[in-house]
Design a protein around this motif. Structure first.
Motif, PDB file in Angstrom:
ATOM      1  N   GLY A 162       0.808  -1.213   0.000  1.00 36.30           N
ATOM      2  CA  GLY A 162       0.000   0.000   0.000  1.00 36.30           C
ATOM      3  C   GLY A 162       0.840   1.261   0.000  1.00 36.30           C
ATOM      4  N   TYR A 163       2.087   1.166   0.469  1.00 37.44           N
ATOM      5  CA  TYR A 163       2.963   2.332   0.520  1.00 37.44           C
ATOM      6  C   TYR A 163       3.893   2.424  -0.677  1.00 37.44           C
ATOM      7  CZ  TYR A 163       1.788   3.777   5.284  1.00 37.44           C
ATOM      8  OH  TYR A 163       1.137   4.253   6.393  1.00 37.44           O
ATOM      9  N   VAL A 164       4.117   1.318  -1.365  1.00 44.61           N
ATOM     10  CA  VAL A 164       5.068   1.335  -2.472  1.00 44.61           C
ATOM     11  C   VAL A 164       4.465   2.151  -3.617  1.00 44.61           C
ATOM     12  CG1 VAL A 164       6.323  -0.013  -4.164  1.00 44.61           C
ATOM     13  CG2 VAL A 164       6.059  -0.876  -1.840  1.00 44.61           C
ATOM     14  N   ALA A 165       5.069   3.289  -3.908  1.00 41.74           N
ATOM     15  CA  ALA A 165       4.515   4.193  -4.926  1.00 41.74           C
ATOM     16  C   ALA A 165       5.371   4.254  -6.177  1.00 41.74           C
ATOM     17  CB  ALA A 165       4.366   5.603  -4.345  1.00 41.74           C
ATOM     18  N   ALA A 166       6.545   3.639  -6.170  1.00 45.09           N
ATOM     19  CA  ALA A 166       7.433   3.713  -7.338  1.00 45.09           C
ATOM     20  C   ALA A 166       8.351   2.512  -7.334  1.00 45.09           C
ATOM     21  CB  ALA A 166       8.270   4.997  -7.297  1.00 45.09           C
ATOM     22  N   ILE A 167       8.835   2.155  -8.511  1.00 48.01           N
ATOM     23  CA  ILE A 167       9.809   1.074  -8.609  1.00 48.01           C
ATOM     24  C   ILE A 167      11.099   1.534  -7.949  1.00 48.01           C
ATOM     25  CG2 ILE A 167      11.179  -0.323 -10.213  1.00 48.01           C
ATOM     26  CD1 ILE A 167       8.881  -0.109 -12.166  1.00 48.01           C
ATOM     27  N   ASP A 215       7.183  -6.333  -3.860  1.00 48.10           N
ATOM     28  CA  ASP A 215       6.025  -7.110  -4.274  1.00 48.10           C
ATOM     29  C   ASP A 215       5.842  -8.353  -3.420  1.00 48.10           C
ATOM     30  OD1 ASP A 215       5.551  -5.379  -6.451  1.00 48.10           O
ATOM     31  OD2 ASP A 215       7.048  -6.447  -7.644  1.00 48.10           O
ATOM     32  N   LEU A 216       4.583  -8.724  -3.239  1.00 44.12           N
ATOM     33  CA  LEU A 216       4.250  -9.992  -2.612  1.00 44.12           C
ATOM     34  C   LEU A 216       4.001 -11.077  -3.654  1.00 44.12           C
ATOM     35  CD1 LEU A 216       1.826  -8.714   0.183  1.00 44.12           C
ATOM     36  CD2 LEU A 216       4.143  -9.596   0.491  1.00 44.12           C
ATOM     37  N   GLU A 217       3.658 -10.678  -4.857  1.00 36.99           N
ATOM     38  CA  GLU A 217       3.380 -11.615  -5.937  1.00 36.99           C
ATOM     39  C   GLU A 217       3.521 -10.878  -7.267  1.00 36.99           C
ATOM     40  OE1 GLU A 217      -0.890 -12.617  -6.294  1.00 36.99           O
ATOM     41  OE2 GLU A 217      -1.148 -11.315  -4.548  1.00 36.99           O
ATOM     42  N   PRO A 218       3.650 -11.617  -8.373  1.00 38.55           N
ATOM     43  CA  PRO A 218       3.736 -10.942  -9.673  1.00 38.55           C
ATOM     44  C   PRO A 218       2.502 -10.093  -9.942  1.00 38.55           C
ATOM     45  CG  PRO A 218       4.388 -13.244  -9.867  1.00 38.55           C
ATOM     46  CD  PRO A 218       3.813 -13.078  -8.492  1.00 38.55           C
ATOM     47  N   HIS A 219       2.721  -9.010 -10.681  1.00 40.01           N
ATOM     48  CA  HIS A 219       1.634  -8.081 -10.959  1.00 40.01           C
ATOM     49  C   HIS A 219       1.849  -7.472 -12.349  1.00 40.01           C
ATOM     50  CE1 HIS A 219       4.907  -5.549  -9.615  1.00 40.01           C
ATOM     51  NE2 HIS A 219       4.338  -4.555 -10.257  1.00 40.01           N
ATOM     52  N   PRO A 220       0.814  -6.870 -12.918  1.00 38.08           N
ATOM     53  CA  PRO A 220       0.968  -6.284 -14.248  1.00 38.08           C
ATOM     54  C   PRO A 220       1.872  -5.044 -14.235  1.00 38.08           C
ATOM     55  CG  PRO A 220      -1.349  -6.641 -13.716  1.00 38.08           C
ATOM     56  CD  PRO A 220      -0.574  -6.816 -12.453  1.00 38.08           C
ATOM     57  N   THR A 221       2.635  -4.898 -15.280  1.00 35.93           N
ATOM     58  CA  THR A 221       3.410  -3.682 -15.533  1.00 35.93           C
ATOM     59  C   THR A 221       3.140  -3.262 -16.976  1.00 35.93           C
ATOM     60  OG1 THR A 221       5.161  -4.162 -13.939  1.00 35.93           O
ATOM     61  CG2 THR A 221       5.728  -2.710 -15.760  1.00 35.93           C
ATOM     62  N   ILE A 222       2.806  -2.002 -17.163  1.00 40.66           N
ATOM     63  CA  ILE A 222       2.533  -1.479 -18.494  1.00 40.66           C
ATOM     64  C   ILE A 222       3.692  -0.569 -18.901  1.00 40.66           C
ATOM     65  CG2 ILE A 222       0.965  -0.127 -19.930  1.00 40.66           C
ATOM     66  CD1 ILE A 222      -1.250  -0.827 -17.901  1.00 40.66           C
ATOM     67  N   LYS A 223       4.353  -0.929 -19.977  1.00 43.99           N
ATOM     68  CA  LYS A 223       5.440  -0.104 -20.516  1.00 43.99           C
ATOM     69  C   LYS A 223       4.858   0.730 -21.657  1.00 43.99           C
ATOM     70  CE  LYS A 223       9.499  -1.936 -20.992  1.00 43.99           C
ATOM     71  NZ  LYS A 223      10.638  -2.751 -21.521  1.00 43.99           N
ATOM     72  N   LEU A 224       4.808   2.046 -21.447  1.00 46.62           N
ATOM     73  CA  LEU A 224       4.246   2.953 -22.440  1.00 46.62           C
ATOM     74  C   LEU A 224       5.362   3.525 -23.302  1.00 46.62           C
ATOM     75  CD1 LEU A 224       1.708   4.910 -20.177  1.00 46.62           C
ATOM     76  CD2 LEU A 224       1.252   2.936 -21.663  1.00 46.62           C
ATOM     77  N   GLY A 252      -4.277  -6.507  -8.090  1.00 43.92           N
ATOM     78  CA  GLY A 252      -5.072  -5.292  -8.202  1.00 43.92           C
ATOM     79  C   GLY A 252      -4.305  -4.002  -8.334  1.00 43.92           C
ATOM     80  N   TYR A 253      -2.982  -4.052  -8.563  1.00 45.87           N
ATOM     81  CA  TYR A 253      -2.228  -2.827  -8.807  1.00 45.87           C
ATOM     82  C   TYR A 253      -1.320  -3.017 -10.010  1.00 45.87           C
ATOM     83  CZ  TYR A 253       1.734  -5.007  -6.303  1.00 45.87           C
ATOM     84  OH  TYR A 253       2.738  -5.848  -5.901  1.00 45.87           O
ATOM     85  N   VAL A 254      -0.822  -1.894 -10.533  1.00 50.00           N
ATOM     86  CA  VAL A 254      -0.042  -1.935 -11.761  1.00 50.00           C
ATOM     87  C   VAL A 254       1.103  -0.932 -11.667  1.00 50.00           C
ATOM     88  CG1 VAL A 254      -1.468  -0.181 -12.898  1.00 50.00           C
ATOM     89  CG2 VAL A 254      -0.205  -1.837 -14.302  1.00 50.00           C
ATOM     90  N   ASP A 255       2.219  -1.269 -12.269  1.00 53.02           N
ATOM     91  CA  ASP A 255       3.310  -0.308 -12.470  1.00 53.02           C
ATOM     92  C   ASP A 255       3.182   0.243 -13.887  1.00 53.02           C
ATOM     93  OD1 ASP A 255       4.599  -0.485 -10.017  1.00 53.02           O
ATOM     94  OD2 ASP A 255       5.705  -2.264 -10.625  1.00 53.02           O
ATOM     95  N   ILE A 256       3.395   1.542 -14.025  1.00 54.42           N
ATOM     96  CA  ILE A 256       3.407   2.166 -15.342  1.00 54.42           C
ATOM     97  C   ILE A 256       4.780   2.783 -15.552  1.00 54.42           C
ATOM     98  CG2 ILE A 256       2.413   3.966 -16.801  1.00 54.42           C
ATOM     99  CD1 ILE A 256      -0.231   3.544 -15.357  1.00 54.42           C
TER     100      ILE A 256
END
Length: 260
Positions: A162-167, A215-224, A252-256
């Motif tokens: 919940g606190y992680v806001a950036a890679i 991360d606790l588990e794999p999650h989506p990352t969108i490379k724009l 339920g969260y994504v890195d952009i």
């Protein structure tokens, strides 16, 4: 050993408060540092009732099980949170705001080794008490969910997603995860619409990534992929997240991220 007091002495001190504040980044290494610090410093628990047999301002050795009646932090939504503090001034500030008293008199607190205090707070978790807040209302405020607290008291540092806001900066530790289930047609369609709507976007790549620090588990990352030159990355990220947010698979969260 416990200290009961109404004075303005410190508990864990400014160093512990700084460690708690650093933990707000949410990275696993910061959580590990917090657990280590809690083994070396005290946390303060605000008391609704005095501790039997203890004297204000004196260190007391407690025989047998220590039972406390603490104050809890209310929330607008209804659930309560257990309250821990790194120093008396921070406790006094929120106690005055909420009108906390000890048996109708001046507010007292109990100073307990940090790891033990976290375990005691974990013992109060139920359908009414849904987490723990350290240093409520301060710059160092750290909100822990019940699930996070239960992991931390076992000594396992976990990222606070919940606190992680950036890679984090250590990109070499960000791993491309094995492909999971194919993305939903709705998610792909939403991304295609974003490319059509935003002239700065040239395309995208949808990945699954995992970084043990965050991360606790794999999650989506969108490379724009964007055009060279000045681009308002925040605007693009907000637009894309608004489009895909309701369509994201668990967790339920994504890195952009961006690529020119």
């Amino acid at each position: 050993m416990q200290i009961i007091g109404q004075d303005s002495g410190s508990g864990g001190g400014p160093d512990l408060a700084q460690v708690v504040k650093q933990t707000r980044r949410g990275f696993r290494r910061d959580v590990a540092a917090l657990l280590e610090a809690l083994e070396q410093a005290d946390l303060l628990i605000p008391l609704a009732e005095p501790v039997a047999g203890a004297t204000t301002g004196e260190r007391t050795k407690v025989q047998g099980e220590l039972r406390l009646q603490p104050h809890f932090l209310p929330t607008p939504e209804g659930p309560l949170f257990a309250a821990l503090f790194t120093s008396a001034p921070l406790l006094d500030a929120i106690g005055e705001k909420l009108g906390w008293r000890t048996a109708g008199e001046g507010l007292e607190f109990c100073s307990i080794p940090g790891g033990v205090a976290l375990e005691m707070a974990a013992g109060t978790l139920d359908e009414h008490v849904q987490g723990v807040i350290i240093d409520a209302g301060a710059d160092s405020e750290l909100v822990l969910t019940a699930a996070e607290v239960k992991q931390l008291v076992t000594g396992h540092p976990i990222p606070l997603v919940g606190y992680v806001a950036a890679i984090p900066d250590d990109h070499d530790k960000t791993l491309i995860a094995e492909p999971g289930a194919a993305p939903s047609p709705e998610l792909v369609a939403a991304l295609d619409r974003c490319v059509a709507e935003l002239s700065e976007l040239y395309g995208y790549e949808l990945l699954r990534t995992f970084n043990p620090e965050r991360d606790l588990e794999p999650h989506p990352t969108i490379k724009l992929r964007t055009a060279p030159g000045p681009v308002d990355h925040q605007h693009l990220a907000n637009h894309v997240f608004g489009a895909v947010g309701p369509l994201l698979p668990p967790p339920g969260y994504v890195d952009i991220v961006f690529e020119e």
